[in-house]
Design an enzyme around this catalytic site. Structure first.
Site, PDB file in Angstrom:
ATOM      1  N   HIS A  31      20.358  14.343 -48.140  1.00  0.00           N
ATOM      2  CA  HIS A  31      19.221  13.917 -47.842  1.00  0.00           C
ATOM      3  C   HIS A  31      18.918  12.890 -47.745  1.00  0.00           C
ATOM      4  O   HIS A  31      17.765  11.712 -47.365  1.00  0.00           O
ATOM      5  CB  HIS A  31      17.900  14.444 -46.887  1.00  0.00           C
ATOM      6  CG  HIS A  31      18.019  14.204 -45.662  1.00  0.00           C
ATOM      7  ND1 HIS A  31      17.746  13.226 -45.276  1.00  0.00           N
ATOM      8  CD2 HIS A  31      17.927  14.727 -44.316  1.00  0.00           C
ATOM      9  CE1 HIS A  31      17.411  12.946 -43.900  1.00  0.00           C
ATOM     10  NE2 HIS A  31      17.197  13.919 -43.066  1.00  0.00           N
ATOM     11  N   ASP A  55      20.820   9.403 -44.698  1.00  0.00           N
ATOM     12  CA  ASP A  55      19.589   9.612 -43.068  1.00  0.00           C
ATOM     13  C   ASP A  55      20.541  10.103 -42.259  1.00  0.00           C
ATOM     14  O   ASP A  55      21.874  10.388 -41.828  1.00  0.00           O
ATOM     15  CB  ASP A  55      18.709   8.464 -42.819  1.00  0.00           C
ATOM     16  CG  ASP A  55      17.733   8.051 -44.000  1.00  0.00           C
ATOM     17  OD1 ASP A  55      17.820   8.807 -44.738  1.00  0.00           O
ATOM     18  OD2 ASP A  55      17.578   7.188 -43.388  1.00  0.00           O
TER      19      ASP A  55
END
Length: 486
Positions: A459, A463
């Site tokens: 992450h 995204d």
């Protein structure tokens, strides 16, 4: 000891060396005293160590020259090489050269098991192998540790028969003495409390011994030192055997009904990297179903026209679709480097491959520019090399994206651990028949071939929306495989 008898020669060298005889004479006596307690030491290496601990550095060079007749012939120490960027230690395999053999640049000297594969160590010097310091089968030899001695002249080989490498460590650091009480704090009317004796809990160990103990999770307090004043040295760490931990009295343990399997260097590195990945990388997972009907039909047609020149697998289509999707969504084709994110221009696909020693990820370079046949042949060649420990460093180091396919083992779906510093890994399950919606059928459904895939994402780099876009593009290429042939 002959060097001590050459004291007059030493004294004559003082003016030429800019040294005062008054300083050299005490140094000679100090050296003589040290040598008396170490008569068994005869080579220049221990002599130099004695000088280091007893003689000022400004005088040492003169004394060392006096011992030059005791030195061994000119020789080269061959150290354990670092054959991969992550290698900190290696195992010694089969020695291809024996003592007395001539060596020319390019000759394979010894097989070395790195953290990735079994590799041949090619010597780049020429001469004769005079001494094998570390024998075949030795484990966890730190890089830069001497493993052999090479000489220029064959007649010098026999002079190294009894050669022993000794650890070169600095002298122990003297313990600090307790401060004397200040004059104004002393009392003449009442007795003063004496300063407590210095602690004897301090553990003396060489820097190398401390490093090895830390790497091996060894408590220095449990190791008995064999160096001067009980100092712990490398040999003490290498030979340390931990005391047996209390065991649960089970029938299996009592009867010895178990097998202890040594951990290979590769397995140690895999364990360390996977632990680091799960602990430091914020994983999240995206799962999708892919209709594989068109891929299976295209594969059947292409293989029927191969004339035994190739045989495409479902995994070849997965590799090509992944590379094509990476070119379309380049943000996924990236790696985390702390202060920056590196986005790769080429899609170099790492293929997770099981070997007897552990998992390794050979790389299909520039998969986005390759055809299906080229990908298929490359994957098969790399897999065979991996299983035979024949991969070269450039064939498994790097990569921008990893695929782990367990579908051939009947696994429907799973999640994979990211291979740092890469940002994503694709877990591929088996293709299975499943009822799927189909508006063209009167019944409103049909039986199709469906494959589950799960994308693990970092992450920090990718995204959620970006990962979803990549998975959508990947799915589109497999459900319309002719797009990959354009």
């Amino acid at each position: 000891m002959s060097a001590i008898r050459r004291a007059p020669v030493l004294l004559r060298t003082c003016p030429r060396s800019g040294l005062n005889a008054a300083r050299v004479v005490p140094a000679i006596h100090a050296t003589k005293t040290a040598l008396k307690s170490a008569r068994h030491l005869s080579t220049i290496t221990p002599t130099t160590r004695i000088l280091r601990s007893t003689v000022p550095s400004s005088i040492r060079s003169v004394l060392v020259r006096a011992y030059s007749s005791d030195a061994l012939p000119a020789h080269t120490k061959i150290n354990m090489p670092a054959l991969s960027p992550t290698m900190t230690a290696g195992n010694i395999g089969v020695w291809r050269k024996q003592i007395g053999d001539e060596i020319v640049p390019g000759d394979v000297l010894v097989e070395i098991e790195t953290d990735k594969a079994q590799m041949d160590f090619e010597c780049q010097d020429e001469g004769y192998l005079a001494k094998i310091i570390i024998d075949s089968g030795a484990k966890d030899i730190s890089i830069n540790t001497p493993i052999a001695i090479m000489v220029e002249n064959k007649e010098d080989v026999d002079k190294f028969k009894d050669y022993v490498v000794e650890e070169d460590t600095p002298a122990p650091v003297a313990e600090s003495k307790p401060e004397e009480p200040k004059a104004q704090e002393k009392s003449t009317s009442t007795p003063t409390t004496t300063a407590s004796a210095p602690s004897t809990d301090r553990i003396f160990a060489s820097p190398l011994a401390k490093k090895l103990a830390k790497e091996g999770s060894i408590e220095l307090s449990e190791v008995k030192g064999s160096g001067p004043h009980g100092r712990i040295v490398k040999a003490d760490i290498d030979g340390f055997v931990p005391s047996a931990a209390p065991q649960t009295a089970t029938s299996d343990v009592a009867s010895g009904n178990y097998t202890d399997i040594p951990v290979s260097n590769m397995r140690k590195v895999i364990a360390g990297r996977l632990t680091e990945s799960k602990q430091t990388i914020p994983h999240y997972y995206l799962t999708s179903e892919v209709n594989m009907d068109k891929v299976l039909k295209l594969r059947e047609v292409l293989n029927s026209q191969a004339n035994d020149q190739y045989k495409l697998s479902v995994n070849d289509f997965v590799v090509k679709a992944s590379a094509s999707a990476l070119k379309e969504i380049p943000e996924v084709n990236s790696a985390w480097y702390g202060d920056f994110i590196r986005q790769f221009n080429a899609a170099d696909i790492s293929i997770a491959t099981a070997t007897p020693s552990g998992l390794i990820t050979p790389i299909v370079q520039n998969a986005d520019t390759r055809g299906l046949v080229s990908i298929s042949k490359t994957v098969k060649e790399l897999a065979n090399k991996a299983r035979n420990n024949e991969l070269k460093p450039q064939e498994y180091q790097g990569g921008s994206f990893t695929i782990s396919n367990l579908g051939m083992f009947g696994i429907n779906s799973f999640t994979a651990i990211i291979n740092p510093p890469q940002s994503c890994i694709l877990a591929v399950g088996a293709t299975q028949k499943k009822i799927i919606p189909d508006s063209s059928k009167e019944s409103g459904f049909a039986v199709g071939n469906v494959m589950n895939v799960t994308l693990s994402c970092d992450h920090r780099v990718v995204d959620g929306a970006v990962g979803a876009q990549w998975l959508k593009a990947f799915k589109a290429y497999l459900e319309n495989p002719l797009k990959m042939l354009l």
